[in-house]
Design a protein around this motif. Structure first.
Motif, PDB file in Angstrom:
ATOM      1  N   PHE A 159      76.500 -85.642 -66.462  1.00  0.00           N
ATOM      2  CA  PHE A 159      75.924 -86.659 -65.479  1.00  0.00           C
ATOM      3  C   PHE A 159      76.711 -86.461 -64.732  1.00  0.00           C
ATOM      4  O   PHE A 159      77.486 -85.273 -64.380  1.00  0.00           O
ATOM      5  N   LYS A 160      76.356 -87.421 -63.455  1.00  0.00           N
ATOM      6  CA  LYS A 160      76.456 -86.430 -62.106  1.00  0.00           C
ATOM      7  C   LYS A 160      78.034 -86.607 -61.665  1.00  0.00           C
ATOM      8  O   LYS A 160      78.398 -85.383 -61.084  1.00  0.00           O
ATOM      9  N   ASP A 161      78.504 -87.707 -62.011  1.00  0.00           N
ATOM     10  CA  ASP A 161      80.237 -87.600 -61.401  1.00  0.00           C
ATOM     11  C   ASP A 161      80.991 -86.774 -62.374  1.00  0.00           C
ATOM     12  O   ASP A 161      81.738 -85.525 -61.594  1.00  0.00           O
ATOM     13  N   GLU A 162      80.532 -85.829 -63.405  1.00  0.00           N
ATOM     14  CA  GLU A 162      80.812 -84.991 -64.428  1.00  0.00           C
ATOM     15  C   GLU A 162      80.980 -83.391 -63.942  1.00  0.00           C
ATOM     16  O   GLU A 162      81.877 -83.144 -64.142  1.00  0.00           O
ATOM     17  N   VAL A 163      79.981 -83.693 -63.039  1.00  0.00           N
ATOM     18  CA  VAL A 163      79.291 -82.539 -62.516  1.00  0.00           C
ATOM     19  C   VAL A 163      80.739 -82.263 -61.835  1.00  0.00           C
ATOM     20  O   VAL A 163      80.417 -81.272 -61.037  1.00  0.00           O
ATOM     21  N   ARG A 164      80.668 -83.044 -61.103  1.00  0.00           N
ATOM     22  CA  ARG A 164      81.732 -82.709 -59.777  1.00  0.00           C
ATOM     23  C   ARG A 164      83.005 -82.748 -60.054  1.00  0.00           C
ATOM     24  O   ARG A 164      83.651 -82.385 -59.373  1.00  0.00           O
ATOM     25  N   ARG A 165      83.461 -83.739 -61.313  1.00  0.00           N
ATOM     26  CA  ARG A 165      84.699 -83.031 -61.687  1.00  0.00           C
ATOM     27  C   ARG A 165      84.999 -81.705 -62.076  1.00  0.00           C
ATOM     28  O   ARG A 165      85.074 -81.023 -62.520  1.00  0.00           O
ATOM     29  N   VAL A 166      83.574 -81.388 -62.296  1.00  0.00           N
ATOM     30  CA  VAL A 166      84.035 -79.838 -63.356  1.00  0.00           C
ATOM     31  C   VAL A 166      83.677 -78.835 -62.224  1.00  0.00           C
ATOM     32  O   VAL A 166      84.229 -77.544 -61.902  1.00  0.00           O
ATOM     33  N   GLY A 167      83.049 -78.941 -61.274  1.00  0.00           N
ATOM     34  CA  GLY A 167      82.692 -78.036 -60.083  1.00  0.00           C
ATOM     35  C   GLY A 167      84.752 -78.321 -58.863  1.00  0.00           C
ATOM     36  O   GLY A 167      85.208 -77.306 -59.186  1.00  0.00           O
ATOM     37  N   LYS A 168      85.336 -79.621 -59.487  1.00  0.00           N
ATOM     38  CA  LYS A 168      86.308 -79.336 -58.762  1.00  0.00           C
ATOM     39  C   LYS A 168      87.083 -78.925 -59.612  1.00  0.00           C
ATOM     40  O   LYS A 168      88.531 -77.795 -59.050  1.00  0.00           O
ATOM     41  N   ALA A 169      87.119 -79.030 -61.039  1.00  0.00           N
ATOM     42  CA  ALA A 169      87.595 -77.711 -61.771  1.00  0.00           C
ATOM     43  C   ALA A 169      87.964 -76.648 -61.088  1.00  0.00           C
ATOM     44  O   ALA A 169      88.678 -75.350 -61.559  1.00  0.00           O
ATOM     45  N   LEU A 170      86.280 -75.777 -61.339  1.00  0.00           N
ATOM     46  CA  LEU A 170      86.362 -75.183 -60.827  1.00  0.00           C
ATOM     47  C   LEU A 170      86.958 -74.167 -59.565  1.00  0.00           C
ATOM     48  O   LEU A 170      86.526 -72.742 -58.950  1.00  0.00           O
ATOM     49  N   GLY A 171      87.102 -75.216 -58.320  1.00  0.00           N
ATOM     50  CA  GLY A 171      87.380 -74.643 -57.281  1.00  0.00           C
ATOM     51  C   GLY A 171      86.550 -74.264 -55.969  1.00  0.00           C
ATOM     52  O   GLY A 171      86.339 -73.924 -55.362  1.00  0.00           O
ATOM     53  N   ILE A 172      85.562 -75.144 -56.564  1.00  0.00           N
ATOM     54  CA  ILE A 172      84.075 -74.783 -55.315  1.00  0.00           C
ATOM     55  C   ILE A 172      84.292 -76.424 -53.782  1.00  0.00           C
ATOM     56  O   ILE A 172      84.698 -77.178 -54.273  1.00  0.00           O
ATOM     57  N   ASP A 173      84.334 -75.220 -53.201  1.00  0.00           N
ATOM     58  CA  ASP A 173      84.273 -76.226 -51.787  1.00  0.00           C
ATOM     59  C   ASP A 173      84.457 -77.215 -51.884  1.00  0.00           C
ATOM     60  O   ASP A 173      82.677 -78.080 -52.123  1.00  0.00           O
ATOM     61  N   PRO A 174      85.304 -78.238 -51.436  1.00  0.00           N
ATOM     62  CA  PRO A 174      84.630 -80.120 -51.385  1.00  0.00           C
ATOM     63  C   PRO A 174      83.835 -80.376 -50.264  1.00  0.00           C
ATOM     64  O   PRO A 174      83.008 -81.709 -50.994  1.00  0.00           O
ATOM     65  N   ASN A 175      83.202 -79.847 -49.382  1.00  0.00           N
ATOM     66  CA  ASN A 175      82.545 -79.608 -48.424  1.00  0.00           C
ATOM     67  C   ASN A 175      80.867 -80.004 -49.305  1.00  0.00           C
ATOM     68  O   ASN A 175      79.966 -80.502 -49.606  1.00  0.00           O
ATOM     69  N   ILE A 176      80.719 -79.026 -50.463  1.00  0.00           N
ATOM     70  CA  ILE A 176      79.224 -79.327 -51.310  1.00  0.00           C
ATOM     71  C   ILE A 176      79.554 -80.232 -52.611  1.00  0.00           C
ATOM     72  O   ILE A 176      78.682 -80.523 -52.243  1.00  0.00           O
ATOM     73  N   LEU A 177      80.451 -80.511 -52.719  1.00  0.00           N
ATOM     74  CA  LEU A 177      80.839 -80.985 -54.022  1.00  0.00           C
ATOM     75  C   LEU A 177      80.855 -82.805 -53.131  1.00  0.00           C
ATOM     76  O   LEU A 177      80.135 -83.733 -54.584  1.00  0.00           O
TER      77      LEU A 177
END
Length: 509
Positions: free
Chosen positions: A364-382
């Motif tokens: 789900f969308k909120d899970e994608v954001r959590r995975v992105g955060k764990a991957l260290g993706i730029d918070p401005n994108i997440l």
């Protein structure tokens, strides 16, 4: 192998919400139509039967042979699911004398039953049903009641089969999460080990095995889904991932260059393509929203195909498809009626002859954001607000011209920058400016003007399915309006949209 819970969908509006609540407990689950149940192997720890708009008393009511499983696997029937089990196991379901909808309290609870562990008497629950279970079979025991619903919950003796007449997945059921945890952990024995880190580890390993040394091409949009999909693929196959970021001339002000820079800092193998003129030419003179969408989709495919062919021996197309898209495509009633074409450009045509890889199609969308955060993706994108695939073309009502795009980009930039500086950007689910096909009289200095109108839209939402307008502070709205009118030539009036979804949609087209 990843353990899982199966959620069988009988058409309830709350089915996805059940899945979200299960996932919040770090337990993997899958939604399947009641009439397309997958093979039940040792990884399946339990089954949840959803609600439904149908009545079990109807001739065409959805039917599931639960007796194949209810002595070997834990089952939880929710609302229709509970009625279905009772109706087909010696009980009786009747039309309620009054529709049971809204808040209720459990004035009786069998607190010795595992399903109600740590749930207090008088716990508030949410009812939503027109039928009621009037009588249960001889092997049933009633384990919860309200003032008006005697069979609010039951248990079939000698099994791990339970039914509840209320919806534990909605926040109005105060102890709903506790009940789900009792079922999933204490009764099903789930280990709660499905986390962003475990997802990343298993997904990268699976991608490496699936793709090997093959090349993958992926179209980036600057949004959350495609960005997270790209980083996962990059971790798995490195330079064999070829990302393409197309400037369609319909992005926000300076967004193309800023997003491109962000991707390059992330180490992605990416190529930016300036295709503004091709999109503007294709949109010239088109005012109908669906025709605009189709023109943009067609040109995107043409541009993407041109660029993809410059990469030799590509075998895979990467996509940022997420779980709600997958669920919708196999839903009980088939895909929802088309209100408007999907905001994001869908799959590419068969002539590209590419296999598809979708690393996020279980999230789900909120899970994608959590995975992105764990991957260290730029918070401005997440943290970026959702932005439609057709971009500003569907925020310009009527025909699209480069001049209108520039005006809207300037107004939108002022709007978004003010939301950020005021500290409310992250509290808004989605915001954007809309260029209206309306001109109004104004006064600037000693002169009358006859110029364009900008509408501001800001909504609060969890998933975009429903949304309410944001109550932005008046002083902030006043500043945004003044800044736009004073600094954007061609605008002399700013209005604010206070419509909820439904009945209005978030975007205007």
């Amino acid at each position: 192998m990843q353990e899982k819970i199966l959620i069988l969908d009988f058409g309830s509006q709350f089915t996805q919400l059940i899945a979200r609540r299960v996932r919040e407990l770090n337990i993997y689950c899958e939604i399947h139509p009641f009439n397309h149940v997958p093979e039940v192997d040792s990884t399946v720890k339990g089954i949840i039967l959803s609600g439904s708009p149908y009545s079990v008393r109807q001739d065409d009511a959805p039917n599931f042979d639960f007796k194949k499983f209810h002595k070997t696997l834990p089952l939880l029937g929710v609302c229709y699911g509970a009625q279905h089990i009772a109706h087909n196991n010696g009980g009786e379901v009747m039309k309620s004398s009054t529709r049971e909808y809204g808040r209720a309290n459990l004035h009786y609870i069998d607190q010795e039953n595992k399903l109600f562990k740590n749930i207090p008497l008088e716990s508030q629950v949410w009812m939503s049903h027109a039928d009621t279970i009037a009588r249960v079979g001889d092997d049933f025991e009633i384990i919860a009641s309200t003032d008006t619903v005697k069979v609010a919950a039951y248990h079939i003796k000698g099994t791990e089969t339970f039914g509840i007449q209320f919806h534990p997945e909605v926040t109005h059921s105060i102890d709903g999460k506790q009940l789900l945890q009792n079922f999933l952990v204490d009764i099903c024995g789930c280990s709660q080990d499905w986390t962003p880190d475990s997802f990343i580890e298993s997904t990268i390993a699976n991608l490496k095995e699936k793709l090997g040394d093959d090349k993958v091409v992926l179209g980036l949009s600057g949004g959350v889904d495609s960005s997270v999909a790209a980083v996962l693929l990059h971790h798995a196959i490195g330079k064999n991932l070829h990302c393409i970021f197309v400037d369609n001339g319909l992005l926000r002000k300076d967004e193309y260059q800023s997003v491109l820079d962000s991707y390059q800092h992330m180490g992605l193998n990416i190529k930016g393509v300036d295709a503004k003129s091709r999109f503007y030419d294709a949109l010239a003179g088109i005012s109908d929203p669906e025709k605009k969408r189709k023109a943009i989709g067609r040109v995107f495919i043409e541009v993407f195909d041109d660029e993809a062919h410059q990469v030799t021996d590509v075998k895979w197309l990467g996509q940022g498809t997420i779980y709600p898209d997958v669920i919708e495509s196999v839903s009980v009633k088939g895909p929802s009626a088309t209100i408007k074409s999907h905001h994001n450009v869908g799959g590419l045509p068969d002539f590209m002859k590419l296999k598809v890889v979708e690393p996020l199609n279980t999230l789900f969308k909120d899970e994608v954001r959590r995975v992105g955060k764990a991957l260290g993706i730029d918070p401005n994108i997440l943290g970026r607000h959702p932005f439609p695939g057709p971009g500003l073309a569907i925020r310009i009502l009527g025909d699209v011209t480069p001049e209108k795009v520039q005006i809207l980009q300037e107004a939108d930039a002022i709007y978004i920058n003010n939301l950020r500086s005021y500290g409310v950007y992250d509290k808004v689910w989605q915001a954007g400016a809309i260029f209206l096909p309306v001109q109004s009289v104004g006064v600037m200095g000693d002169e009358r003007t006859y110029e364009n109108v900008i509408c501001l839209r800001a909504v609060e939402s969890l998933d975009g399915m429903t949304a309410d307008w944001c109550h932005l502070p008046y002083d902030l709205l006043a500043k945004i309006s003044n800044d736009i009118i004073n600094n954007v030539k061609g605008i002399n009036r700013v209005v604010y949209d206070i419509s909820s979804k439904p009945p209005a949609t978030i975007e205007w087209e």
